[in-house]
Enzyme design. Sequence first.
Site, PDB file in Angstrom:
ATOM      1  N   TYR A 142      57.785  -6.587 -27.685  1.00 23.59           N
ATOM      2  CA  TYR A 142      57.896  -6.510 -26.440  1.00 23.59           C
ATOM      3  C   TYR A 142      58.105  -5.241 -25.863  1.00 23.59           C
ATOM      4  O   TYR A 142      57.840  -5.009 -24.700  1.00 23.59           O
ATOM      5  CB  TYR A 142      58.512  -7.837 -25.589  1.00 23.59           C
ATOM      6  CG  TYR A 142      57.768  -9.142 -25.838  1.00 23.59           C
ATOM      7  CD1 TYR A 142      56.836  -9.251 -26.681  1.00 23.59           C
ATOM      8  CD2 TYR A 142      58.459 -10.191 -25.234  1.00 23.59           C
ATOM      9  CE1 TYR A 142      55.986 -10.489 -26.775  1.00 23.59           C
ATOM     10  CE2 TYR A 142      57.769 -11.543 -25.583  1.00 23.59           C
ATOM     11  CZ  TYR A 142      56.878 -11.772 -26.433  1.00 23.59           C
ATOM     12  OH  TYR A 142      56.127 -12.809 -26.371  1.00 23.59           O
ATOM     13  N   LYS A 191      59.673 -13.962 -40.237  1.00 29.59           N
ATOM     14  CA  LYS A 191      58.571 -14.081 -41.061  1.00 29.59           C
ATOM     15  C   LYS A 191      58.698 -13.312 -42.278  1.00 29.59           C
ATOM     16  O   LYS A 191      57.934 -12.244 -42.348  1.00 29.59           O
ATOM     17  CB  LYS A 191      57.248 -13.848 -40.005  1.00 29.59           C
ATOM     18  CG  LYS A 191      55.682 -13.975 -40.705  1.00 29.59           C
ATOM     19  CD  LYS A 191      55.585 -15.334 -40.723  1.00 29.59           C
ATOM     20  CE  LYS A 191      53.984 -15.429 -41.385  1.00 29.59           C
ATOM     21  NZ  LYS A 191      53.691 -16.909 -41.985  1.00 29.59           N
ATOM     22  N   ASP A 223      56.181 -20.098 -39.139  1.00 28.31           N
ATOM     23  CA  ASP A 223      54.971 -21.226 -38.870  1.00 28.31           C
ATOM     24  C   ASP A 223      55.512 -22.617 -39.194  1.00 28.31           C
ATOM     25  O   ASP A 223      55.233 -23.406 -38.545  1.00 28.31           O
ATOM     26  CB  ASP A 223      53.858 -20.519 -39.728  1.00 28.31           C
ATOM     27  CG  ASP A 223      54.288 -19.940 -41.111  1.00 28.31           C
ATOM     28  OD1 ASP A 223      55.651 -19.578 -41.255  1.00 28.31           O
ATOM     29  OD2 ASP A 223      53.511 -19.727 -41.980  1.00 28.31           O
ATOM     30  N   ASP A 247      60.082 -16.597 -27.511  1.00 24.49           N
ATOM     31  CA  ASP A 247      59.345 -16.935 -26.440  1.00 24.49           C
ATOM     32  C   ASP A 247      58.289 -18.240 -26.433  1.00 24.49           C
ATOM     33  O   ASP A 247      58.329 -19.021 -25.959  1.00 24.49           O
ATOM     34  CB  ASP A 247      58.386 -15.449 -26.267  1.00 24.49           C
ATOM     35  CG  ASP A 247      57.846 -15.636 -24.724  1.00 24.49           C
ATOM     36  OD1 ASP A 247      57.991 -16.649 -24.172  1.00 24.49           O
ATOM     37  OD2 ASP A 247      56.914 -14.774 -24.492  1.00 24.49           O
ATOM     38  N   ASP A 251      59.344 -22.492 -25.586  1.00 25.38           N
ATOM     39  CA  ASP A 251      58.205 -23.238 -24.692  1.00 25.38           C
ATOM     40  C   ASP A 251      57.623 -24.284 -25.558  1.00 25.38           C
ATOM     41  O   ASP A 251      57.631 -25.533 -24.822  1.00 25.38           O
ATOM     42  CB  ASP A 251      56.923 -22.345 -24.242  1.00 25.38           C
ATOM     43  CG  ASP A 251      57.088 -21.590 -23.070  1.00 25.38           C
ATOM     44  OD1 ASP A 251      58.202 -21.210 -22.796  1.00 25.38           O
ATOM     45  OD2 ASP A 251      56.206 -20.949 -22.689  1.00 25.38           O
TER      46      ASP A 251
END
Length: 357
Positions: A142, A191, A223, A247, A251
């Site tokens: 980001y 990852k 994942d 992020d 959620d």
Amino acid sequence: MNFTIATIPGDGIGPEIIEQAILVLNQIGKKYGLSFSFIKLLAGGCAIDKTGEPLPPETMEKCQNSDSVLLGAVGGLRWDHLGVQQRPEKALLRLRKELNLFANIRPAVLYGALKDASPLRKDIAAAGIDMCIVRELTGGIYFGPRGRKQRNGGEEAYDTEIYRSEEIERISKIAFEISMKRSKKVTSVDKANILESSRLWRSVVTEVAVSYPEIRLEHMYVDNAAMQIIRDPRQFDVILTTNMFGDILSDEASMITGSIGMLPSASLGLTRLGMYEPIHGSAPDIAGQDKANPIAIILSAAMMLRFSFELEKEANVIEKAVAQVLAQSYRTADIMSHRKRLVGTKEMGRLIVEAID
Ligand code: NAD
């Protein structure tokens, strides 16, 4: 003890819910002999309307000089046409970056009384959920170099994930410290089978863990983590992860606890100054109708007491009061179910204040 709290009501339901959090904090103050001074500040869409910018310099300065920041929510359709730099949400990014709040803490708890509100299979929800996601907040993709350019007659765009070892080290320490006060298990999510930045992430987290021999550390690919949060959330206690993975996963974790209106968050740095806010947005669709659930911001205020002011007992009292009111079957519309008692924003706040008393 006197604490100065910068309050940023913001837009939409922000002013309605922050009012309830202030009532709750004042009640805690009355009960435990603490004094809270609240400074009301502008940020977001309302600040654009009044001053032409989402984060006026006065707001930034007063936040820097406060003991902590409590934020409602910012944003709304009225400002959606503005460019990225002028939008209300820019205020949040600047506050986090300039206050150096690099750690975002999001507990996801499924209250016993709300098990019916979880979209998870009943037997999984019945086992309960109590995890805490620690997300790196000021680095990663980001904030890395980005751009667009023309290439071979078409357009190309890129964003870059960059992590420095110091950034990984400081967020890891926060996660391990939080874990020491919980069940001493940390799952670091990355990852590392694909990304170089994740390989550095994994090796730094492993090094930091050496100083916390009591903590059980495991690594998980993102994942798989996304799948395991749905399949068996009980296996998680503290999840430590990067800005973008955090992020998305936070959620996901929030949804399985019933409603976005229930979940608080804290953004922390190296000083005691933190920023506390619900994870939901300004909910323009229900603004001004006394329908918003104030629990997420009230629980954010509890996190403020715990993390910024070291008032653990007082934080627990707020959390217990929320659990008690839910156990008494009171519900705002977002968590309403059959044969429960529907209440509005103000009444929910009043009931929590009363439960504290
Ligand atoms: P949202 O979280 O505001 O709303 C999503 C849905 O959840 C809506 O149906 C809303 O009514 C409901 N909801 C949210 N909070 C609730 C509460 N406390 N009680 C009951 N119901 C609640 O997300 P959105 O609609 O995508 O975004 C609306 C605006 O908020 C946008 O401008 C967005 O950019 C902004 N936003 C701000 C923040 C923030 O300030 N931290 C975070 C996310 C979105």
